[in-house]
Design a protein around this motif. Sequence first.
Motif, PDB file in Angstrom:
ATOM      1  N   UNK A   1       0.845  -1.183   0.000  1.00  0.00           N
ATOM      2  CA  UNK A   1       0.000   0.000   0.000  1.00  0.00           C
ATOM      3  C   UNK A   1       0.880   1.232   0.000  1.00  0.00           C
ATOM      4  N   UNK A   2       0.694   2.117  -0.972  1.00  0.00           N
ATOM      5  CA  UNK A   2       1.479   3.337  -1.052  1.00  0.00           C
ATOM      6  C   UNK A   2       1.019   4.323   0.014  1.00  0.00           C
ATOM      7  N   UNK A   3       1.962   5.151   0.494  1.00  0.00           N
ATOM      8  CA  UNK A   3       1.616   6.170   1.454  1.00  0.00           C
ATOM      9  C   UNK A   3       0.756   7.247   0.805  1.00  0.00           C
ATOM     10  N   UNK A   4      -0.168   7.787   1.569  1.00  0.00           N
ATOM     11  CA  UNK A   4      -0.908   8.947   1.090  1.00  0.00           C
ATOM     12  C   UNK A   4       0.056  10.104   0.937  1.00  0.00           C
ATOM     13  N   UNK A   5      -0.185  10.985  -0.044  1.00  0.00           N
ATOM     14  CA  UNK A   5       0.752  12.087  -0.274  1.00  0.00           C
ATOM     15  C   UNK A   5       0.407  13.320   0.547  1.00  0.00           C
ATOM     16  N   UNK A   6      -0.601  13.236   1.380  1.00  0.00           N
ATOM     17  CA  UNK A   6      -0.934  14.353   2.254  1.00  0.00           C
ATOM     18  C   UNK A   6      -1.639  13.820   3.486  1.00  0.00           C
ATOM     19  N   UNK A   7      -1.860  14.711   4.436  1.00  0.00           N
ATOM     20  CA  UNK A   7      -2.572  14.355   5.661  1.00  0.00           C
ATOM     21  C   UNK A   7      -3.551  15.454   5.998  1.00  0.00           C
ATOM     22  N   UNK A   8      -4.646  15.101   6.664  1.00  0.00           N
ATOM     23  CA  UNK A   8      -5.540  16.107   7.205  1.00  0.00           C
ATOM     24  C   UNK A   8      -4.867  16.760   8.407  1.00  0.00           C
ATOM     25  N   UNK A   9      -5.391  17.896   8.828  1.00  0.00           N
ATOM     26  CA  UNK A   9      -4.837  18.561  10.005  1.00  0.00           C
ATOM     27  C   UNK A   9      -4.894  17.632  11.217  1.00  0.00           C
ATOM     28  N   UNK A  10      -6.009  16.950  11.407  1.00  0.00           N
ATOM     29  CA  UNK A  10      -6.146  16.059  12.557  1.00  0.00           C
ATOM     30  C   UNK A  10      -5.134  14.921  12.505  1.00  0.00           C
ATOM     31  N   UNK A  11      -4.969  14.304  11.340  1.00  0.00           N
ATOM     32  CA  UNK A  11      -4.034  13.191  11.215  1.00  0.00           C
ATOM     33  C   UNK A  11      -2.598  13.642  11.447  1.00  0.00           C
ATOM     34  N   UNK A  12      -2.265  14.838  10.941  1.00  0.00           N
ATOM     35  CA  UNK A  12      -0.908  15.358  11.135  1.00  0.00           C
ATOM     36  C   UNK A  12      -0.634  15.597  12.617  1.00  0.00           C
ATOM     37  N   UNK A  13      -1.602  16.179  13.317  1.00  0.00           N
ATOM     38  CA  UNK A  13      -1.434  16.443  14.749  1.00  0.00           C
ATOM     39  C   UNK A  13      -1.282  15.129  15.521  1.00  0.00           C
ATOM     40  N   UNK A  14      -2.161  14.170  15.258  1.00  0.00           N
ATOM     41  CA  UNK A  14      -2.094  12.897  15.976  1.00  0.00           C
ATOM     42  C   UNK A  14      -0.791  12.168  15.704  1.00  0.00           C
ATOM     43  N   UNK A  15      -0.378  12.121  14.445  1.00  0.00           N
ATOM     44  CA  UNK A  15       0.866  11.427  14.112  1.00  0.00           C
ATOM     45  C   UNK A  15       2.053  12.080  14.802  1.00  0.00           C
ATOM     46  N   UNK A  16       2.061  13.424  14.831  1.00  0.00           N
ATOM     47  CA  UNK A  16       3.161  14.136  15.478  1.00  0.00           C
ATOM     48  C   UNK A  16       3.223  13.824  16.963  1.00  0.00           C
ATOM     49  N   UNK A  17       2.086  13.842  17.633  1.00  0.00           N
ATOM     50  CA  UNK A  17       2.073  13.609  19.076  1.00  0.00           C
ATOM     51  C   UNK A  17       2.318  12.141  19.421  1.00  0.00           C
ATOM     52  N   UNK A  18       1.781  11.243  18.623  1.00  0.00           N
ATOM     53  CA  UNK A  18       2.011   9.822  18.877  1.00  0.00           C
ATOM     54  C   UNK A  18       3.484   9.461  18.734  1.00  0.00           C
ATOM     55  N   UNK A  19       4.193  10.206  17.905  1.00  0.00           N
ATOM     56  CA  UNK A  19       5.611   9.935  17.715  1.00  0.00           C
ATOM     57  C   UNK A  19       6.522  10.700  18.645  1.00  0.00           C
ATOM     58  N   UNK A  20       5.960  11.501  19.539  1.00  0.00           N
ATOM     59  CA  UNK A  20       6.760  12.328  20.446  1.00  0.00           C
ATOM     60  C   UNK A  20       6.756  11.739  21.852  1.00  0.00           C
ATOM     61  N   UNK A  21       7.916  11.821  22.508  1.00  0.00           N
ATOM     62  CA  UNK A  21       8.038  11.314  23.881  1.00  0.00           C
ATOM     63  C   UNK A  21       8.683  12.386  24.744  1.00  0.00           C
ATOM     64  N   UNK A  22       7.924  12.967  25.677  1.00  0.00           N
ATOM     65  CA  UNK A  22       6.506  12.722  25.958  1.00  0.00           C
ATOM     66  C   UNK A  22       5.628  13.280  24.840  1.00  0.00           C
TER      67      UNK A  22
END
Length: 248
Positions: free
Chosen positions: A1-22
């Motif tokens: 499955x190819x990656x989507x070439x963009x993200x919604x604002x919500x998806x970008x925020x969630x991905x950023x926070x899920x990848x951050x520690x804390x």
Amino acid sequence: MEERNTLSARSAVLSALLGSHPPRLPARHLVRIGALFGVAEGTVRVALSRMVAAGDLVQENGFYTLSPRLVERQTRQDESRDPHVRPWDGTWEVAVVTAERRAPADRAALRHAMTALRLAELREGTWMRPANLVRPAWPEVVTAQCTLIDGRPHGDPTPLLWDLDGWAAEARRLEGALEGALERVEGLADGLAEGFLVSAAVLRHLLADPLLPPELLPAGWPGAELRARYDAFDARYREVLLRHLAAG
């Protein structure tokens, strides 16, 4: 499955926070991440407000933090990168639905829990996996609806439960995508966006790894290699991303 070439604002925020520690970032960093995908600052801020109202995020002094529910998701994501397994003695965990009447919400909650626990459904109402994971006690949503059994199938049910060939093929594709993204990430906004998308795709794929014992895996299983490549990619990518965010 190819990656989507963009993200919604919500998806970008969630991905950023899920990848951050804390999992805590200032609003200005989340706005900069949205900009990588052409999302306007106002759109990101509206998304943040809606996510706080929905209970996905907690806001304090200009910083946004994942809610406890989503911290649990991050914990599972972290576990998929560094799984806690134990030697396997051939035993399988089996959960059979025995509750007579279940509301649709209870059914959905059970399916979510079983997926998070990496059990697969052999047939409707019968979930199972090898007993090789180290984890806490079964959650109440499972014990309230199921009878739990430890057993040993006469044959190997693995091919009926998981598409291992499909998972392995996608893992190998993602290994190549990580290598290509790392080459393009240095100092390029387009490279940062690509790396962000590839990173999110790898983490989603690792969540789908059944984490089977070696005895049940096909030869050349790429799980460990994908994790090692992702760890190396993530360390370098976060250096470049943080430099980009600090420049804003």
